[in-house]
Design a protein around this motif. Sequence first.
Motif, PDB file in Angstrom:
ATOM      1  N   ILE A 110       0.833  -1.206   0.000  1.00  0.00           N
ATOM      2  CA  ILE A 110       0.000   0.000   0.000  1.00  0.00           C
ATOM      3  C   ILE A 110       0.867   1.257   0.000  1.00  0.00           C
ATOM      4  CG2 ILE A 110      -1.609   1.355   1.398  1.00  0.00           C
ATOM      5  CD1 ILE A 110      -2.926  -1.262   2.229  1.00  0.00           C
ATOM      6  N   ILE A 111       1.921   1.207   0.819  1.00  0.00           N
ATOM      7  CA  ILE A 111       2.794   2.390   0.887  1.00  0.00           C
ATOM      8  C   ILE A 111       3.435   2.650  -0.472  1.00  0.00           C
ATOM      9  CG2 ILE A 111       4.934   3.287   1.895  1.00  0.00           C
ATOM     10  CD1 ILE A 111       4.137   1.883   4.512  1.00  0.00           C
ATOM     11  N   MET A 112       3.843   1.566  -1.154  1.00  0.00           N
ATOM     12  CA  MET A 112       4.544   1.742  -2.422  1.00  0.00           C
ATOM     13  C   MET A 112       3.591   2.046  -3.578  1.00  0.00           C
ATOM     14  SD  MET A 112       7.614   1.676  -1.677  1.00  0.00           S
ATOM     15  CE  MET A 112       8.376   1.705  -3.310  1.00  0.00           C
ATOM     16  N   ASN A 113       2.419   1.441  -3.597  1.00  0.00           N
ATOM     17  CA  ASN A 113       1.559   1.553  -4.786  1.00  0.00           C
ATOM     18  C   ASN A 113       0.253   2.294  -4.549  1.00  0.00           C
ATOM     19  OD1 ASN A 113       3.408   0.119  -6.282  1.00  0.00           O
ATOM     20  ND2 ASN A 113       2.489  -1.861  -5.750  1.00  0.00           N
ATOM     21  N   GLY A 114      -0.013   2.731  -3.332  1.00  0.00           N
ATOM     22  CA  GLY A 114      -1.283   3.411  -3.060  1.00  0.00           C
ATOM     23  C   GLY A 114      -2.408   2.413  -2.843  1.00  0.00           C
ATOM     24  N   TYR A 115      -3.602   2.954  -2.590  1.00  0.00           N
ATOM     25  CA  TYR A 115      -4.717   2.081  -2.184  1.00  0.00           C
ATOM     26  C   TYR A 115      -6.021   2.800  -2.465  1.00  0.00           C
ATOM     27  CZ  TYR A 115      -6.926  -1.438   0.888  1.00  0.00           C
ATOM     28  OH  TYR A 115      -7.657  -2.462   1.397  1.00  0.00           O
ATOM     29  N   ASN A 116      -6.954   2.108  -3.064  1.00  0.00           N
ATOM     30  CA  ASN A 116      -8.250   2.751  -3.309  1.00  0.00           C
ATOM     31  C   ASN A 116      -9.358   1.722  -3.267  1.00  0.00           C
ATOM     32  OD1 ASN A 116     -10.053   4.769  -3.758  1.00  0.00           O
ATOM     33  ND2 ASN A 116      -9.795   4.770  -5.987  1.00  0.00           N
ATOM     34  N   ALA A 117      -9.353   0.866  -2.247  1.00  0.00           N
ATOM     35  CA  ALA A 117     -10.303  -0.240  -2.241  1.00  0.00           C
ATOM     36  C   ALA A 117     -11.509   0.029  -1.354  1.00  0.00           C
ATOM     37  CB  ALA A 117      -9.609  -1.515  -1.788  1.00  0.00           C
ATOM     38  N   GLN A 148     -15.658   4.114   1.541  1.00  0.00           N
ATOM     39  CA  GLN A 148     -15.972   5.236   2.432  1.00  0.00           C
ATOM     40  C   GLN A 148     -14.790   6.178   2.640  1.00  0.00           C
ATOM     41  OE1 GLN A 148     -15.391   2.116   3.219  1.00  0.00           O
ATOM     42  NE2 GLN A 148     -15.029   1.795   5.409  1.00  0.00           N
ATOM     43  N   PHE A 149     -13.610   5.801   2.131  1.00  0.00           N
ATOM     44  CA  PHE A 149     -12.433   6.635   2.340  1.00  0.00           C
ATOM     45  C   PHE A 149     -11.882   7.146   1.013  1.00  0.00           C
ATOM     46  CE2 PHE A 149     -12.108   3.852   6.203  1.00  0.00           C
ATOM     47  CZ  PHE A 149     -12.427   4.855   7.107  1.00  0.00           C
ATOM     48  N   GLY A 150     -11.066   8.216   1.108  1.00  0.00           N
ATOM     49  CA  GLY A 150     -10.431   8.757  -0.087  1.00  0.00           C
ATOM     50  C   GLY A 150      -9.323   7.842  -0.581  1.00  0.00           C
ATOM     51  N   GLU A 151      -8.836   8.167  -1.785  1.00  0.00           N
ATOM     52  CA  GLU A 151      -7.790   7.346  -2.380  1.00  0.00           C
ATOM     53  C   GLU A 151      -6.448   7.659  -1.742  1.00  0.00           C
ATOM     54  OE1 GLU A 151      -7.344   8.057  -6.533  1.00  0.00           O
ATOM     55  OE2 GLU A 151      -5.506   6.866  -6.659  1.00  0.00           O
ATOM     56  N   MET A 152      -5.643   6.625  -1.490  1.00  0.00           N
ATOM     57  CA  MET A 152      -4.302   6.856  -0.958  1.00  0.00           C
ATOM     58  C   MET A 152      -3.291   6.855  -2.096  1.00  0.00           C
ATOM     59  SD  MET A 152      -2.143   5.047   2.059  1.00  0.00           S
ATOM     60  CE  MET A 152      -0.356   4.968   1.971  1.00  0.00           C
ATOM     61  N   PRO A 153      -2.421   7.883  -2.138  1.00  0.00           N
ATOM     62  CA  PRO A 153      -1.400   7.919  -3.195  1.00  0.00           C
ATOM     63  C   PRO A 153      -0.277   6.933  -2.923  1.00  0.00           C
ATOM     64  CG  PRO A 153      -1.111   9.762  -1.717  1.00  0.00           C
ATOM     65  CD  PRO A 153      -2.341   9.038  -1.247  1.00  0.00           C
ATOM     66  N   ALA A 154       0.539   6.704  -3.951  1.00  0.00           N
ATOM     67  CA  ALA A 154       1.697   5.817  -3.785  1.00  0.00           C
ATOM     68  C   ALA A 154       2.804   6.602  -3.093  1.00  0.00           C
ATOM     69  CB  ALA A 154       2.154   5.310  -5.149  1.00  0.00           C
ATOM     70  N   VAL A 155       2.631   6.780  -1.804  1.00  0.00           N
ATOM     71  CA  VAL A 155       3.515   7.665  -1.039  1.00  0.00           C
ATOM     72  C   VAL A 155       4.979   7.264  -1.168  1.00  0.00           C
ATOM     73  CG1 VAL A 155       4.095   8.466   1.282  1.00  0.00           C
ATOM     74  CG2 VAL A 155       1.721   8.227   0.621  1.00  0.00           C
ATOM     75  N   GLY A 156       5.250   5.992  -0.991  1.00  0.00           N
ATOM     76  CA  GLY A 156       6.638   5.518  -0.997  1.00  0.00           C
ATOM     77  C   GLY A 156       7.320   5.764  -2.326  1.00  0.00           C
ATOM     78  N   THR A 157       6.617   5.486  -3.421  1.00  0.00           N
ATOM     79  CA  THR A 157       7.207   5.672  -4.745  1.00  0.00           C
ATOM     80  C   THR A 157       7.366   7.160  -5.039  1.00  0.00           C
ATOM     81  OG1 THR A 157       5.954   3.730  -5.360  1.00  0.00           O
ATOM     82  CG2 THR A 157       7.029   4.943  -7.146  1.00  0.00           C
ATOM     83  N   ASN A 158       6.308   7.938  -4.751  1.00  0.00           N
ATOM     84  CA  ASN A 158       6.341   9.361  -5.067  1.00  0.00           C
ATOM     85  C   ASN A 158       7.455  10.085  -4.339  1.00  0.00           C
ATOM     86  OD1 ASN A 158       4.116   8.986  -6.642  1.00  0.00           O
ATOM     87  ND2 ASN A 158       2.654   9.740  -5.114  1.00  0.00           N
ATOM     88  N   ALA A 168       6.702  -5.368  -4.584  1.00  0.00           N
ATOM     89  CA  ALA A 168       5.640  -4.399  -4.865  1.00  0.00           C
ATOM     90  C   ALA A 168       5.856  -3.719  -6.206  1.00  0.00           C
ATOM     91  CB  ALA A 168       5.590  -3.353  -3.747  1.00  0.00           C
ATOM     92  N   LYS A 169       7.147  -3.523  -6.569  1.00  0.00           N
ATOM     93  CA  LYS A 169       7.441  -2.860  -7.846  1.00  0.00           C
ATOM     94  C   LYS A 169       6.859  -3.657  -9.007  1.00  0.00           C
ATOM     95  CE  LYS A 169      11.367  -0.011  -6.916  1.00  0.00           C
ATOM     96  NZ  LYS A 169      12.748  -0.120  -6.513  1.00  0.00           N
ATOM     97  N   LEU A 170       6.891  -4.984  -8.880  1.00  0.00           N
ATOM     98  CA  LEU A 170       6.387  -5.839  -9.953  1.00  0.00           C
ATOM     99  C   LEU A 170       4.894  -5.630 -10.163  1.00  0.00           C
ATOM    100  CD1 LEU A 170       8.329  -9.134  -9.160  1.00  0.00           C
ATOM    101  CD2 LEU A 170       8.782  -7.464 -10.982  1.00  0.00           C
ATOM    102  N   SER A 171       4.189  -5.425  -9.020  1.00  0.00           N
ATOM    103  CA  SER A 171       2.733  -5.291  -9.148  1.00  0.00           C
ATOM    104  C   SER A 171       2.293  -3.838  -9.287  1.00  0.00           C
ATOM    105  CB  SER A 171       2.057  -5.920  -7.921  1.00  0.00           C
ATOM    106  OG  SER A 171       2.494  -5.243  -6.768  1.00  0.00           O
ATOM    107  N   ALA A 172       3.278  -2.917  -9.449  1.00  0.00           N
ATOM    108  CA  ALA A 172       2.911  -1.513  -9.575  1.00  0.00           C
ATOM    109  C   ALA A 172       2.124  -1.272 -10.849  1.00  0.00           C
ATOM    110  CB  ALA A 172       4.176  -0.658  -9.595  1.00  0.00           C
TER     111      ALA A 172
END
Lengths: 337, 720
Positions: A272-279, A282-292, A330-334
Motif C-alpha cells: 500500500i505504501i509503495m503503490n497506493g490504495y483505493n479499495a 468510504q475513504f479517499g484514495e491513498m497515493p503511492a507515497v513511498g514511490t512518489n 511491490a514494484k512488480l505489481s505496480a
Amino acid sequence: MSIFHDHKKLFTLATALFGTLTLFVAVFPSLYNEENSAPLYGSVPLTEQEEAGRQIYISNGCVGCHTQQVRNVDMDKTWGSRPGIASDYAYSTRKSIWQNSGTLMGTERTGPDLTNIGDRQPSQDWHLVHLYNPRTVMPQSIMAPYPWLFEIKDKVEKGDIKVNVPQEFLHGQKGVVVATQDALNLVAYLKSLRQVKLPDGTPDPAFLYKIEKAEANAAAGGAPAELNGTDLYGANCMACHQQNGEGLPGAFPPLKGSKIVLDDNPEIMVGIIMNGYNAQEQFGEMPAVGTNANLSAEEIAAIMNHEKTSWGNTAKKVTPEQVKKLMDLAKLSAPQQ
Amino acid sequence: MKFQTKKLYSKVKLVTITILLFFQPLLTFAQTDEGVSFFPNKSIGFIGLLVGLVIVAVALVFFLILKLAGNTNQFLEDKNEVQKDKFKKYMNNLNSSEIEILKKKRSQNNNRISILVLGFLSLVPQIMSAQTAPANREDLFSQPGVIITLVLIFIPLFLALVYLAAKVSTGFKNYVNNQKINEAEEFASYISETENIPSDAILDEIKHKLEYNITPNELSGIETPNDSKGLLKNISSETNYRFFASKRPPVKRPKIDPELTRLILWFLGTAVFWLFVGSSVGEYVGIKFIVPDADNYSWLSIGRLRAVHTNLVFWAWSTIGIMGLGYYIVPMVSNAPLNSIKNGWKALIAVNAAMLIGAISIMAGINNGGGEYREIIWPIMAVWAYGLLLTVINFIKTIAKRTTLEIYISNWFIVASYIFILIVATIAYIPMGQDGIGETIVQGYYMHQAVGMWFMFSMLGVLYYLLPQQLNKPIYSYSLGVLAFWSQILFYTVIGTHHFVFSALPWWLQTVAIVGSVGMLIPVTSGTINYLMTMRGSWSKISNSYSLPFFFVGIIYYFTGSFQGTAEAFRSTNLIWHFTDFTIAHSHITMYGIITFLLFGSIYAIVPRLTGKEPPQLGVGAHFWLALIGLQFYTIPLMIGGTLKGIMWAEGKPFIDSVVLMGPYWLWRAIGGTLMWLSHIVLAYNMYKMMRPSTDVDVKERAFEIINQNLEANSVEPKI
C-alpha cells in the motif's frame, strides 16, 4: 564638466547606463528564455478546468505563501525528486491581454511548496476538506480557510460533491457542505501539479549542499543511525492519518488498531505504501507515497515501526531487509503508467 | 561548481561574521549553528564567540596596563616635585577641617601586590593551552561539546581576570595613598609651627576672595543688544524644566506660492492616509497569522490582503509621499517656480485614483498573475504611471528654467528615479511576451529596481537637500554624492535575480546578481559616510529638532539594512534565509526603517515650513518612539525565527514543525506591528495639527496686510 550642468546630457547619460544594463540583465535573458525553452516530453498543458483552477489560485493570492519551485539544494528534496529547470515553466504563457503569464514561482514559503502536490497528495477528498478549513486535517496549520468555495445545502443533490467536514468546523450551521465548481477547479489544478520526469538518459541536475551527516556516517562505515520514524511519519503520512493515528472519519482511515498495520506479515502494508490504495468506498484514495517520495527501505521501515508501536498499537517491528524484499515485490505489481 | 562555492565561502565568512555581529545576538548564532551540520561555515559561531571573548580579555588587560601606567606616572611625578613647593600648593587650598581627618595611622599592606602578580602569571599557561591545544584539530571545533566546554572554561577565566584587575588596581592605589598619608603628617607638623602660619592680612584677603559673588548684570550690562546684521533669531526667553529637550520652532521663511503649498500638502496628506490604510491592512494580515479563522470573507482573505498591503505601502504611501517632497524640492533647488501646477494636480488625482481602484480590484480577486507587488493589472497601473510621467516632465521643465548654473545633486537623484521607475514599470507591465521563465526574470528585475532605483534613489535625493537644510550647513562631500549616484546605477540595476537564487533561472544571472549585491557596498558606504559626516559636530541638534531623529534612524538603517541585503544575497546565507520570515524582516528594515523613517522626517521638516504651524512636541516624540520600538519588536523576532526555521528545513524536519516554531515569533511581530500602526495614528493627528486651517489671527501679519491693501488702493486711485 559641462555634462553636470546640462540637464539633457546628464539625464540622457544616466538613462542610457540604466537602460543598457536593463537590456542585458532583464530584457535579453527574458527574450532568450522565451524562445529557447520548450515543454518537456511527457508534460501536458493544463486542461480548461485546471486553467480555471489556476485563475482561482492567482486571484486568491496563494503565491504569497506557497512557492512552486524546487531549488537545487538538498533541503528542497522534500518538494520534488529533481531541481526545477526552465522547461518546467514553458507552458506558463500569457492567456489574455489583461493578465501576465505568471510562473507562480513565489518568494515566500509560509506554506509548503506545491510543485509536486499532485503526486504528494492526489486525493480530491483531502484537498476539499483541507480547503474548507485546513485545521480539519492539520490542527497546527495557520492557512486561511476558503469557505466561500463551498455551499451549505440541506441535502445532497444529484451531481453534487459532498465534503465531509467535521461538525465542530461548521460552527453550528446545519446541512451538508458541497463543493462549488470553483473549488473543484482549484483542486483539479492542484492535482495537475506534478513534476515531469526528464527524458530517459538525461541525468537530473544535482542537489547541492548535501547533508554532511549522512555522508560522514557512510564514510565511517559505522552502523547507520536509527532513523526518526516520528519525523518521517509527520512529513509523509500525518496530513491524512493525523498525528494521533485516528485518521478523519469519512475521509481517511485510522491506523490506530488497523488490521493491516497490526498484521505480523508486512507484505500488504508495504504494498500500500509503495503503490497506493483505493479499495475502501468510504475513504479517499491513498497515493503511492513511498514511490512518489522516493523513500528508502530504511525510511519505510522507520515509518512502519512508528505506526506499529504508537497510539496503543503493539505489533512486531520490521527490519529494513524485510522491507527491501517486499519493495521489490511491490514494484512488480505496480500499476503501469 | 563545488570549487567555486568553496572559494566563495572563505570570502563570505568574514563578511558574514561582521554582519551577524550587527544583527544577531552572538550567542543565539552560536547555538543555532551547532545544529546545522551541513552548513559550510560550521565553526563560524564558535569563532565569533571566541573572537569576542578574546577581544574582551585583551581589552581588559589593556585597561589594566593603562590604569597601572597612569598610577605609576602620577606617583613618580609627585615624588619629583620639591617638597616645599608642594606644601605651598597645599597652603593655597587651605581647609582646616581636613587636617584632622588625615591624622590616621596607615595600615600596612605591601605584600599583597606581589602575591597577585604571581597568581596572574600562574594562570597564563592555562590560557595559552586553552587556546592552542584544539586549534591543531579543526574538526573538534564543530563539536558542540567542545564548544560548550571551552565557553565554560572561558567564563571563570574571564571572571578571574576581572577580579585580578580590580585587586591590582586597588592594591596600587593603597600604596600610593600610603605615601600621601606620610606626606600629610609632615605637612601637619610643618603647619603647627607659628612662624609658618600666614599673617592675618593674607588670611583675610583669601577669605574675601572666597566670599566674592557676581551681581546679576555685572557681565551683560543693562543696554539692550543692537543686532544690526540680524544674526539673532528664534531666541527663547522662557525656561522650562530640563526633562526633555525642547524642539526649536522652524525659522520663518519667505512664503512659498500658496497654490504650490496646497498641492504639496495634498500629496503629503493623501500619502499619510494611504499609510494608515496600508498599515491597517498589514496589521490585520499579521493578526491572521495567529488567528487564521478571524473572518470568512473572500475579500479579506490573507492572500488578497497581503497584496493590498504591499501595493498600498509601496505605490500609494511611499510613492505619493516621495512625489510631494519632489514638488517641494525640485523648484526650491532650481530656484525657479514649478513649471505647471495644473499638471501636478492631474498627477495627484491619477496616482490616488489608480491606487484606490487597484486596491479594490485585488480584493475583488482581479490579479495580474501573482508577481509580488505586480498584482494590480496593467490598465490601472498605466494610470499610475501617467501620474509619474506628468510629474517628471514637469520637473525636467522646471530644471530647464533654473536660475542656478549647476543642477544640485538632489535633482539628479529625484529626476533619474522617475525615469528609471517608468522604464521598470513599462518592462514589467507591458502586456506582451514574458512567457515561461522570462516572466520570473522580469519579476526579479522589477521587484528590486522598484525598491532601489525608485524609493531609495528618490529618498537619497531628498536627503541631500533636507539633511543639510535641517542642519543649516552644506553637505559634507558633493563628490561622494556623485560617486553614490553612478555606482548605484551600475550595481543596483543588475541585482534583481538575487531573489531567485538556486531557482531555474540562469545560473550566470544569479551570480551577476550576487556580485552586484556586493558592489552595492560602494554606494551605500559612500552615502552613509556623506550623511554622517554632514551630521558630525551637530549631534546636539538631533535632540532639539523634529526631523533629525527620523533622519538619523533612517541613515543608520540605510547602512545596516543595505549591508544585510548584501549578506542575504550570498549563496551560503540564502540557503538558510531564503523563503523564510527573515526576508520579511529585511523588507521592513529597508522599506520602513529607511524609506518610511526618512519620509516621516521629511514631512516634519517641510510641513511646518509650508503652513507655519508646528506639530505638538509630545505627538512627534510619541510617533518616533512608537515607530522605532515597534520596528524592533517586528524585525528582531522575525530574524531569529526565520533563521531557526531555515535551519529546521535544512535538517529535514516536517514542514508543519516550522509553522509551529514560528508561532511566538509571529505573535511578537503582531505586537511590533501594532506599535507601528499606533504611531501612524499619532502621525495623522500631528498632520492634522500642522495642516488645520488657521483660526487664530497673527496680529503682525494682519496689520501688514491692511497696510499693503491701503497702499495698493492708494496707488490704483490716480490711474482712474
